[in-house]
Design a protein around this motif. Structure first.
Motif, short mmCIF file in Angstrom:
data_model
loop_
_atom_site.label_atom_id
_atom_site.label_comp_id
_atom_site.label_asym_id
_atom_site.label_seq_id
_atom_site.Cartn_x
_atom_site.Cartn_y
_atom_site.Cartn_z
N CYS A 89 0.80 -1.23 0.00
CA CYS A 89 0.00 0.00 0.00
C CYS A 89 0.83 1.28 0.00
O CYS A 89 0.31 2.36 0.24
CB CYS A 89 -0.92 -0.02 1.21
N HIS A 90 2.13 1.19 -0.26
CA HIS A 90 2.98 2.38 -0.34
C HIS A 90 4.20 2.07 -1.20
O HIS A 90 4.52 0.90 -1.42
CB HIS A 90 3.44 2.80 1.06
N ASN A 118 -3.16 6.40 -0.86
CA ASN A 118 -3.24 5.99 0.55
C ASN A 118 -2.68 7.16 1.36
O ASN A 118 -1.60 7.65 1.07
CB ASN A 118 -2.36 4.74 0.71
N CYS A 121 0.46 5.17 5.35
CA CYS A 121 1.88 4.82 5.46
C CYS A 121 2.81 5.47 4.43
O CYS A 121 4.00 5.57 4.72
CB CYS A 121 2.09 3.32 5.56
#
Ligand code: MG
Ligand code: ZN
Length: 219
Positions: A89-90, A118, A121
């Motif tokens: 997610c990053h 997102n 993070c």
């Protein structure tokens, strides 16, 4: 145990971020962070068009699985490298380092890294960039800065996008700007519509300035 692991990962990331920063010492680099759908890719498309012939823009396009955004950027004629995080997610500094291998860095004046959509993070992972820029869209609600303060604290600028939708939402632009400045008093705030072009001139002026600044600093 979990905390120790996370610290280890972040420390290893710091080392690679330092190496990226060294490779990017002549190239101003902006890490764009937002929720999904805030308009990062649309803003990049318009920015590439606006600066064409003046600032040669390259883009590292982070996406969890698809290449759609990278295709849109390539459609503008800009140099683009796609990074698929395969579910992560990053972006981290390693992924960006591998993407840098595929770019002609000497031929660029400005590099954008479009992070994975997102707000959480991506703010914790230094990629070696000069600036983090947070994007917040009028359509997603004004409570994001208060709920996710880290990204707003870490960013040098914030773009409040989709201003053309202000009249159709309960987004209180003054209150949101105040809340952002409470988190980060030094942050620059641009209010834009990447869809219509409204408000984008100030954003371009800032980009021209960061290009000029780094050029005169590094010769
Ligand atoms: Mg996008
Ligand atoms: Zn993540």
């Amino acid at each position: 145990m979990k905390v120790v692991m996370a610290q280890k990962i972040l420390r290893a990331n710091e080392q690679v971020a330092r190496e990226n920063r060294e490779r990017l010492k002549h190239l101003p680099t902006v890490n764009l962070i937002s929720s999904p759908g805030a308009g990062k890719t649309t803003l990049l498309e318009r920015t590439i068009q606006a600066l064409r012939g003046e600032v040669n823009v390259g883009v590292i396009e982070g996406d969890i699985y698809t290449t759609r955004d990278a295709e849109r950027i390539a459609g503008q004629g800009a140099a683009v490298v796609q990074v698929n995080t395969a579910g992560l997610c990053h972006l981290d500094a390693n992924m960006v380092g591998r993407a840098l291998d595929q770019l002609d860095l000497a031929g660029l004046d400005l590099l954008f890294i479009e992070n994975v959509g997102n707000l959480v993070c991506p703010a914790e992972f230094d990629l070696g960039e000069d600036y983090k820029v947070a994007l917040l869209s009028v359509a997603e609600g004004g409570d994001k800065p208060v709920k996710y303060p880290l990204v707003f604290r870490e960013s040098q600028a914030v773009v409040i996008n989709k201003s053309d939708l202000l009249a159709y939402t309960d987004f209180d632009i003054n209150k949101v700007q105040e809340e952002i400045r409470t988190i980060n008093p030094d942050i620059l705030i641009f209010v834009t519509s990447a869809a219509t072009g409204e408000g984008t001139e100030g954003w371009y002026a800032w980009l021209r300035e960061i290009v000029r600044k780094k050029r005169s600093a590094t010769g």
